[in-house]
Design a protein around this motif. Structure first.
Motif, PDB file in Angstrom:
ATOM      1  N   UNK A 164     -11.366  12.954   2.875  1.00  0.00           N
ATOM      2  CA  UNK A 164     -10.240  12.413   2.651  1.00  0.00           C
ATOM      3  C   UNK A 164     -10.059  11.618   1.337  1.00  0.00           C
ATOM      4  N   UNK A 165      -8.695  11.595   1.154  1.00  0.00           N
ATOM      5  CA  UNK A 165      -7.939  10.877  -0.055  1.00  0.00           C
ATOM      6  C   UNK A 165      -7.091  10.171   0.201  1.00  0.00           C
ATOM      7  N   UNK A 166      -6.747   9.023  -0.502  1.00  0.00           N
ATOM      8  CA  UNK A 166      -5.480   8.062  -0.244  1.00  0.00           C
ATOM      9  C   UNK A 166      -5.374   7.482  -1.441  1.00  0.00           C
ATOM     10  N   UNK A 167      -4.043   6.691  -1.269  1.00  0.00           N
ATOM     11  CA  UNK A 167      -3.537   5.878  -2.456  1.00  0.00           C
ATOM     12  C   UNK A 167      -2.747   5.033  -1.846  1.00  0.00           C
ATOM     13  N   UNK A 168      -2.888   3.504  -1.995  1.00  0.00           N
ATOM     14  CA  UNK A 168      -2.223   2.609  -1.195  1.00  0.00           C
ATOM     15  C   UNK A 168      -2.281   1.232  -1.993  1.00  0.00           C
ATOM     16  N   UNK A 169      -1.747   0.284  -1.154  1.00  0.00           N
ATOM     17  CA  UNK A 169      -1.350  -0.957  -1.814  1.00  0.00           C
ATOM     18  C   UNK A 169      -1.603  -1.892  -0.911  1.00  0.00           C
ATOM     19  N   UNK A 170      -2.431  -3.060  -1.113  1.00  0.00           N
ATOM     20  CA  UNK A 170      -2.932  -4.087  -0.235  1.00  0.00           C
ATOM     21  C   UNK A 170      -1.826  -5.304  -0.751  1.00  0.00           C
ATOM     22  N   UNK A 171      -0.695  -5.665   0.013  1.00  0.00           N
ATOM     23  CA  UNK A 171       0.029  -6.915  -0.410  1.00  0.00           C
ATOM     24  C   UNK A 171      -0.690  -8.255   0.172  1.00  0.00           C
ATOM     25  N   UNK A 172      -0.754  -9.097  -0.730  1.00  0.00           N
ATOM     26  CA  UNK A 172      -1.557 -10.391  -0.333  1.00  0.00           C
ATOM     27  C   UNK A 172      -0.436 -11.211   0.557  1.00  0.00           C
ATOM     28  N   UNK A 226      -1.579 -14.199   2.549  1.00  0.00           N
ATOM     29  CA  UNK A 226      -2.188 -15.420   2.628  1.00  0.00           C
ATOM     30  C   UNK A 226      -3.918 -15.201   1.625  1.00  0.00           C
ATOM     31  N   UNK A 227      -4.523 -16.290   1.218  1.00  0.00           N
ATOM     32  CA  UNK A 227      -5.587 -16.035   0.535  1.00  0.00           C
ATOM     33  C   UNK A 227      -6.736 -15.144   1.679  1.00  0.00           C
ATOM     34  N   UNK A 228      -6.480 -14.919   2.799  1.00  0.00           N
ATOM     35  CA  UNK A 228      -7.522 -14.262   3.726  1.00  0.00           C
ATOM     36  C   UNK A 228      -6.592 -13.069   4.326  1.00  0.00           C
ATOM     37  N   UNK A 229      -5.491 -13.007   4.222  1.00  0.00           N
ATOM     38  CA  UNK A 229      -4.426 -11.716   4.973  1.00  0.00           C
ATOM     39  C   UNK A 229      -3.919 -11.194   4.071  1.00  0.00           C
ATOM     40  N   UNK A 230      -3.870  -9.812   4.182  1.00  0.00           N
ATOM     41  CA  UNK A 230      -3.129  -8.802   3.449  1.00  0.00           C
ATOM     42  C   UNK A 230      -2.392  -7.873   4.394  1.00  0.00           C
ATOM     43  N   UNK A 231      -1.243  -7.360   3.851  1.00  0.00           N
ATOM     44  CA  UNK A 231      -0.649  -5.937   4.483  1.00  0.00           C
ATOM     45  C   UNK A 231      -1.008  -4.709   3.605  1.00  0.00           C
ATOM     46  N   UNK A 232      -1.619  -3.908   4.387  1.00  0.00           N
ATOM     47  CA  UNK A 232      -1.783  -2.816   3.783  1.00  0.00           C
ATOM     48  C   UNK A 232      -0.911  -1.579   4.114  1.00  0.00           C
ATOM     49  N   UNK A 233      -0.616  -0.696   3.064  1.00  0.00           N
ATOM     50  CA  UNK A 233       0.336   0.488   2.954  1.00  0.00           C
ATOM     51  C   UNK A 233      -0.458   1.494   2.384  1.00  0.00           C
ATOM     52  N   UNK A 234      -0.669   2.596   3.008  1.00  0.00           N
ATOM     53  CA  UNK A 234      -1.336   3.802   2.311  1.00  0.00           C
ATOM     54  C   UNK A 234      -0.976   5.120   2.773  1.00  0.00           C
ATOM     55  N   UNK A 235      -0.861   6.022   1.802  1.00  0.00           N
ATOM     56  CA  UNK A 235      -0.749   7.556   2.003  1.00  0.00           C
ATOM     57  C   UNK A 235      -2.067   8.157   2.032  1.00  0.00           C
ATOM     58  N   UNK A 236      -2.465   8.883   3.111  1.00  0.00           N
ATOM     59  CA  UNK A 236      -3.754   9.528   3.250  1.00  0.00           C
ATOM     60  C   UNK A 236      -3.441  10.974   3.412  1.00  0.00           C
ATOM     61  N   UNK A 237      -4.738  11.768   3.130  1.00  0.00           N
ATOM     62  CA  UNK A 237      -4.540  13.190   3.107  1.00  0.00           C
ATOM     63  C   UNK A 237      -5.949  13.555   3.630  1.00  0.00           C
ATOM     64  N   UNK A 238      -6.094  14.340   4.637  1.00  0.00           N
ATOM     65  CA  UNK A 238      -7.404  14.866   5.015  1.00  0.00           C
ATOM     66  C   UNK A 238      -7.335  16.416   5.214  1.00  0.00           C
ATOM     67  N   UNK A 239      -8.366  16.827   4.772  1.00  0.00           N
ATOM     68  CA  UNK A 239      -8.684  18.450   4.728  1.00  0.00           C
ATOM     69  C   UNK A 239     -10.134  18.539   5.505  1.00  0.00           C
ATOM     70  N   UNK A 240     -10.215  19.598   6.461  1.00  0.00           N
ATOM     71  CA  UNK A 240     -11.383  19.763   7.001  1.00  0.00           C
ATOM     72  C   UNK A 240     -11.337  21.297   7.370  1.00  0.00           C
ATOM     73  N   UNK A 241     -12.565  21.793   7.844  1.00  0.00           N
ATOM     74  CA  UNK A 241     -12.858  23.137   8.333  1.00  0.00           C
ATOM     75  C   UNK A 241     -11.745  23.673   9.354  1.00  0.00           C
TER      76      UNK A 241
END
Length: 202
Positions: free
Chosen positions: A161-169, A171-186
């Motif tokens: 699996x591979x991905x590229x994303x960004x975690x938006x701050x 609060x000091x403890x909380x973030x919002x994650x956005x990501x594109x992911x690619x999975x390749x298997x048998x």
């Protein structure tokens, strides 16, 4: 042998996260995703989810382990289709545990990251083929109607699996994650997906 090696890698990843909790920054993640998957002769789109725990062992690196359900779209029974000349139903169900390494670059607004990892991918797919042609992949389920037979694939294998994303701050403890992911298997499994989730730093 490949699955045993992957299982050992997953176990080491989980153990490493637990033992490192007192020595660095840990986080938990819960996310929803939308995935477009091809599994041989079958293809489906749908919602998924994921949970993960991560450890920041260096200011530029995370290690993350968790579980992702990519798709849960079983095939419709062909017996309910009145016109078998129409597009035939297909189904894909896929998910698994994973371990990944994340490289990151932080800014005042969040963290840009990329991931590379491995997954123990458990996937089932089904599609309908003509009785004359038979199943190109998987096994004949024994379910047939008129000139059609249902073909089933049920396998657990290693995937990358591979991905590229960004975690938006937020609060000091909380973030919002956005990501594109690619999975390749048998078994010609391939998935592209977008993920959005919330991340909590312990």
């Amino acid at each position: 042998m490949k699955l045993q090696t992957l299982a050992m890698a997953l176990a080491v990843g989980w153990t490493g996260l637990a033992s490192a909790a007192s020595n660095g920054t840990m986080y938990g993640l819960a996310a929803a995703s939308y995935n477009d998957a091809d599994a041989g002769q079958a293809a489906e789109k749908g919602m998924g989810y994921g949970i993960a725990f991560g450890y920041e062992f260096h200011r530029q690196w995370y290690v993350e382990a968790g579980y992702q359900q990519l798709l849960d779209e079983p095939a419709e029974n062909v017996l309910t289709i009145a016109d078998t000349s129409a597009e035939l139903p297909q189904g894909v169900e896929a998910g698994g545990a994973f371990v990944a390494l994340l490289g990151k670059a932080s800014s005042t607004h969040g963290t840009l990251f990329y991931r590379l990892g491995v997954m123990a991918l458990d996937h089932q797919s089904s599609y309908y083929a003509s009785v004359d042609d038979g199943c190109a992949e998987g096994a004949d389920s024994g379910v047939s109607v008129q000139t059609l037979t249902q073909c089933m694939v049920d396998d657990t294998s290693a995937a990358g699996l591979a991905g590229l994303g960004f975690d938006f701050y937020l609060t000091p403890n909380w973030s919002l994650r956005t990501e594109y992911q690619y999975v390749r298997g048998e078994d010609d499994f391939e998935s592209h997906g977008g993920l959005i989730g919330v991340k909590y730093h312990f």
